[in-house]
Design an enzyme around this catalytic site. Sequence first.
Site: not given
Ligand SMILES: [Mg+2]
Length: 402
Positions: A38, A123, A148, A210, A212, A262, A283, A312, A316, A339, A402
């Site tokens: 991605n 999600h 999630r 998550d 993240h 991930e 993951r 994961h 994407d 997921e 991020w």
């Molecule tokens: Mg994640």
Amino acid sequence: MTVITHAEVLVASPGRNFVTLRVTTSDGVTGLGDATLNGRELAVASYLRDHLVPLLIGRDPARIEDMWQYLYRGAYWRRGPVTMTAIAAVDTALWDIKGKVAGLPVYQLLGGRSREGVMVYTHASGPDVPALLDDVARAKELGYRAIRAQTAVPGVAGTYGVKKNGRYEPANASLPEEQPWSTEDYLRFAPSYLAAVRETHGFDFHLLHDVHHRLTPLEAARFGRAVEEVDLFWMEDPTPAENQEAFRLIRQHTTTPVAVGEALTSIWDVQHLITEQLIDYVRMTVVHSGGITHLRRIFDLAALYQVRSGSHGASDLSPVSQAAAVHLDLAIANFGIQEHMGYPDEVADVFHSHVQYADGALDVGDVPGLGVEYDDDAAARYPYEPRYLPVARRLDGSVHDW
Ligand SMILES: [Mg+2]
């Protein structure tokens, strides 16, 4: 002897960008591998087209392990997401071919079924807590046993994982969108909305969250303690994982389970996390971790330490990756959860997949190989468009993870 006669790199954007490798043998059998990275899609396309495809021609497609070693150890330059995604595409395509030649679904080649279907999590999110609670109700009605939950931190527009117009697609701009972030506000707010999900919807389903990569190890330890009462299935990516030792501190302070992987690409990236039992779920994915061959090796290492899989499965990763994941999930002993984010509608025009959702689980049919076909005519209607994930900045303007 059957040999690989050609391999094509296919780039298309049915709702989002995907890179796909199609390998063809002298017997006319084709295999597909996902090569999507991605926001860096064309780097992998070039790696394949310019550097790997010429090495494949004339080789025996049946020698999957040898091909993996040849492309990994034989390259001198190892690891990293571009290399491991390109190797994964070749590896996955060769498993697809082997299944078609044998007349068996890939999970049969991996040892056969260990379970009936693989439990998935979906999600749920919303711009505020009432919208999140409604979305959790929607997911429960669809039969999901694991959900999630994410919602926007008030006043922090860049909160990760919040749907807009019913979908979440973070790679949403031709140049990276810049989004504000406040760890302090997140830490104050997030435990309260996870508690609200439990107060409204009870404890009869798995609740995931998550983080993240947004917290320091000490912040993650505090967060894990603050949410112990809501009985999370896991907190995902509590801190960036380049430094595996960071997870010791989290582990010393909380019993909230931890899931990581991930953004990791090789067995060496999770070696200490697994062998020191610093995480509960790994993951990593087929597409970014060197394919079915390497991810099987990682999951087998994890099994020795009671670490389970939790691959994961964002949008994407193409339906080729999704199918490969389900075949692997069906076969391994230490499966945890998978997921399941779903895809934009246009994706089904290009990828015709036999993966099916029912009652909170994914399964594949008994089609030989991976069970995914690629529609070239449909793909031609969806040309590549540059798309980037956002960049996070703290309220003082400095860059954050991020
Ligand atoms: Mg994640």
